[in-house]
Design an enzyme around this catalytic site. Structure first.
Site, PDB file in Angstrom:
ATOM      1  N   LYS A  11      28.564  14.034 -35.696  1.00 49.15           N
ATOM      2  CA  LYS A  11      28.559  15.250 -34.877  1.00 49.15           C
ATOM      3  C   LYS A  11      29.269  14.991 -33.535  1.00 49.15           C
ATOM      4  O   LYS A  11      29.619  13.842 -33.211  1.00 49.15           O
ATOM      5  CB  LYS A  11      27.112  15.689 -34.674  1.00 49.15           C
ATOM      6  CG  LYS A  11      26.413  16.130 -35.981  1.00 49.15           C
ATOM      7  CD  LYS A  11      24.962  16.542 -35.714  1.00 49.15           C
ATOM      8  CE  LYS A  11      24.271  17.064 -36.947  1.00 49.15           C
ATOM      9  NZ  LYS A  11      22.869  17.499 -36.660  1.00 49.15           N
ATOM     10  N   TYR A  51      25.887  26.037 -41.100  1.00 44.04           N
ATOM     11  CA  TYR A  51      24.446  25.976 -40.812  1.00 44.04           C
ATOM     12  C   TYR A  51      23.766  27.325 -41.034  1.00 44.04           C
ATOM     13  O   TYR A  51      22.742  27.604 -40.416  1.00 44.04           O
ATOM     14  CB  TYR A  51      24.212  25.479 -39.385  1.00 44.04           C
ATOM     15  CG  TYR A  51      24.176  23.960 -39.269  1.00 44.04           C
ATOM     16  CD1 TYR A  51      23.288  23.188 -40.016  1.00 44.04           C
ATOM     17  CD2 TYR A  51      25.009  23.294 -38.380  1.00 44.04           C
ATOM     18  CE1 TYR A  51      23.249  21.807 -39.893  1.00 44.04           C
ATOM     19  CE2 TYR A  51      24.971  21.900 -38.255  1.00 44.04           C
ATOM     20  CZ  TYR A  51      24.080  21.172 -39.018  1.00 44.04           C
ATOM     21  OH  TYR A  51      24.018  19.795 -38.901  1.00 44.04           O
ATOM     22  N   ASN A 114      21.673  14.931 -32.390  1.00 36.38           N
ATOM     23  CA  ASN A 114      21.154  13.799 -33.169  1.00 36.38           C
ATOM     24  C   ASN A 114      22.235  13.074 -33.986  1.00 36.38           C
ATOM     25  O   ASN A 114      21.969  12.499 -35.025  1.00 36.38           O
ATOM     26  CB  ASN A 114      19.963  14.240 -34.025  1.00 36.38           C
ATOM     27  CG  ASN A 114      20.311  15.349 -34.996  1.00 36.38           C
ATOM     28  OD1 ASN A 114      21.481  15.727 -35.111  1.00 36.38           O
ATOM     29  ND2 ASN A 114      19.321  15.863 -35.693  1.00 36.38           N
ATOM     30  N   HIS A 117      24.867  14.375 -39.425  1.00 39.04           N
ATOM     31  CA  HIS A 117      24.327  15.282 -40.450  1.00 39.04           C
ATOM     32  C   HIS A 117      24.461  14.591 -41.786  1.00 39.04           C
ATOM     33  O   HIS A 117      25.433  13.860 -42.017  1.00 39.04           O
ATOM     34  CB  HIS A 117      25.124  16.594 -40.501  1.00 39.04           C
ATOM     35  CG  HIS A 117      24.927  17.349 -41.788  1.00 39.04           C
ATOM     36  ND1 HIS A 117      23.852  18.180 -41.995  1.00 39.04           N
ATOM     37  CD2 HIS A 117      25.625  17.336 -42.956  1.00 39.04           C
ATOM     38  CE1 HIS A 117      23.915  18.659 -43.233  1.00 39.04           C
ATOM     39  NE2 HIS A 117      24.983  18.173 -43.839  1.00 39.04           N
ATOM     40  N   GLU A 128      28.490  21.467 -49.627  1.00 48.74           N
ATOM     41  CA  GLU A 128      29.027  20.985 -48.349  1.00 48.74           C
ATOM     42  C   GLU A 128      30.345  20.239 -48.539  1.00 48.74           C
ATOM     43  O   GLU A 128      31.251  20.335 -47.707  1.00 48.74           O
ATOM     44  CB  GLU A 128      28.002  20.084 -47.671  1.00 48.74           C
ATOM     45  CG  GLU A 128      26.779  20.855 -47.187  1.00 48.74           C
ATOM     46  CD  GLU A 128      25.680  19.957 -46.630  1.00 48.74           C
ATOM     47  OE1 GLU A 128      24.675  20.501 -46.167  1.00 48.74           O
ATOM     48  OE2 GLU A 128      25.831  18.716 -46.666  1.00 48.74           O
TER      49      GLU A 128
HETATM   50  P1  ATP Z   1      21.171  17.890 -40.555  1.00 51.22           P
HETATM   51  O1  ATP Z   1      21.077  19.112 -41.433  1.00 51.22           O
HETATM   52  O2  ATP Z   1      22.048  18.073 -39.340  1.00 51.22           O
HETATM   53  O3  ATP Z   1      21.486  16.667 -41.349  1.00 51.22           O
HETATM   54  P2  ATP Z   1      18.367  17.530 -40.724  1.00 51.22           P
HETATM   55  O4  ATP Z   1      18.544  17.873 -42.174  1.00 51.22           O
HETATM   56  O5  ATP Z   1      17.720  16.224 -40.388  1.00 51.22           O
HETATM   57  O6  ATP Z   1      19.727  17.579 -39.958  1.00 51.22           O
HETATM   58  P3  ATP Z   1      17.605  20.248 -40.248  1.00 51.22           P
HETATM   59  O7  ATP Z   1      16.192  20.725 -40.273  1.00 51.22           O
HETATM   60  O8  ATP Z   1      18.487  20.603 -41.398  1.00 51.22           O
HETATM   61  O9  ATP Z   1      17.577  18.675 -39.991  1.00 51.22           O
HETATM   62  O10 ATP Z   1      18.254  20.788 -38.894  1.00 51.22           O
HETATM   63  C1  ATP Z   1      19.672  20.878 -38.745  1.00 51.22           C
HETATM   64  C2  ATP Z   1      20.031  20.489 -37.345  1.00 51.22           C
HETATM   65  O11 ATP Z   1      19.519  21.476 -36.445  1.00 51.22           O
HETATM   66  C3  ATP Z   1      19.392  19.195 -36.852  1.00 51.22           C
HETATM   67  O12 ATP Z   1      20.105  18.047 -37.228  1.00 51.22           O
HETATM   68  C4  ATP Z   1      19.444  19.389 -35.367  1.00 51.22           C
HETATM   69  O13 ATP Z   1      20.766  19.174 -34.859  1.00 51.22           O
HETATM   70  C5  ATP Z   1      19.083  20.868 -35.244  1.00 51.22           C
HETATM   71  N1  ATP Z   1      17.637  21.076 -35.126  1.00 51.22           N
HETATM   72  C6  ATP Z   1      16.707  20.972 -36.105  1.00 51.22           C
HETATM   73  N2  ATP Z   1      15.473  21.244 -35.655  1.00 51.22           N
HETATM   74  C7  ATP Z   1      15.628  21.546 -34.339  1.00 51.22           C
HETATM   75  C8  ATP Z   1      14.728  21.920 -33.279  1.00 51.22           C
HETATM   76  N3  ATP Z   1      13.421  22.048 -33.508  1.00 51.22           N
HETATM   77  N4  ATP Z   1      15.251  22.127 -32.055  1.00 51.22           N
HETATM   78  C9  ATP Z   1      16.583  22.014 -31.821  1.00 51.22           C
HETATM   79  N5  ATP Z   1      17.477  21.674 -32.766  1.00 51.22           N
HETATM   80  C10 ATP Z   1      17.020  21.429 -34.003  1.00 51.22           C
HETATM   81 MG    MG Z   2      19.595  19.595 -42.808  1.00 49.62          MG
END
Ligand code: ATP
Ligand code: MG
Length: 166
Positions: A11, A51, A114, A117, A128
């Site tokens: 990211k 997303y 974070n 992804h 994806e």
């Molecule tokens: P990713 O899909 O990016 O791999 P993930 O699968 O671990 O991450 P998801 O629940 O799919 O987590 O959330 C997608 C992204 O949205 C997260 O990686 C983060 O960048 C953001 N995100 C998720 N939860 C929160 C939250 N509570 N507050 C702010 N941002 C969040």
């Molecule tokens: Mg995810």
């Protein structure tokens, strides 16, 4: 165990922190092969579509702004159980919950910013990978030429996508 492909995104914060090599090195040391790679600066349309599953979540607007804030590196990882292997290397979504030694524990600032992804299942991995590489660029070691994705037998089922050439 079966050989899988997973989409990984380094990211904007990961690219900004010059962590591309560090992250790719972790994937390779874990036995995953990089079979596609592309750097792209996402448009709003692309970030929102990627997303879209989170569009009703309160953090959606911030997530889109973050994902558009700089270039990202998109990768396709291939290997045994690549989807789960990648998720383990990444660590939990919230770096505060991530296991020591994972990418997010080591480098992420917050649950939102974070670093990486990773596809969370076989169906999302397929979607994806097609999102970013539907126009080609998948280069498995066993093929002479980079190929389109999905493989030819399922091309007829591909839906049009804004990133694909017309
Ligand atoms: P990713 O899909 O990016 O791999 P993930 O699968 O671990 O991450 P998801 O629940 O799919 O987590 O959330 C997608 C992204 O949205 C997260 O990686 C983060 O960048 C953001 N995100 C998720 N939860 C929160 C939250 N509570 N507050 C702010 N941002 C969040
Ligand atoms: Mg995810």
């Amino acid at each position: 165990m079966s050989v899988e492909q997973a989409l990984s995104i380094i990211k904007p914060d990961g690219v900004q922190k010059n962590l591309v090599g560090e992250i790719v090195g972790r994937f390779e040391k874990a036995g995953l092969e990089i079979i596609a790679a592309r750097m792209i600066h996402l448009s709003r349309e692309q970030a929102e579509e990627f997303y879209t599953v989170h569009k009703e979540r309160p953090f959606f607007d911030d997530l889109i702004s973050y994902m558009m804030s700089g270039p990202v590196m998109v990768l396709v990882l291939q290997g045994d159980s690549a989807i789960n292997a990648n998720r383990e290397i990444m660590g939990a979504t919230n770096p505060a919950d991530a296991e020591p030694g994972t990418i997010r524990a080591d480098f992420a600032e917050s649950i939102e910013e974070n670093i990486v992804h990773g596809s969370d299942g076989p169906d999302t991995a397929l979607q994806e990978i097609a999102f970013f590489f539907g126009d080609g660029g998948i280069c498995p070691r066993t093929r002479q030429d980079c190929t389109k994705w999905p493989p030819a037998r399922s091309n007829s089922n591909r839906r049009p996508h804004p990133m694909w050439p017309v």
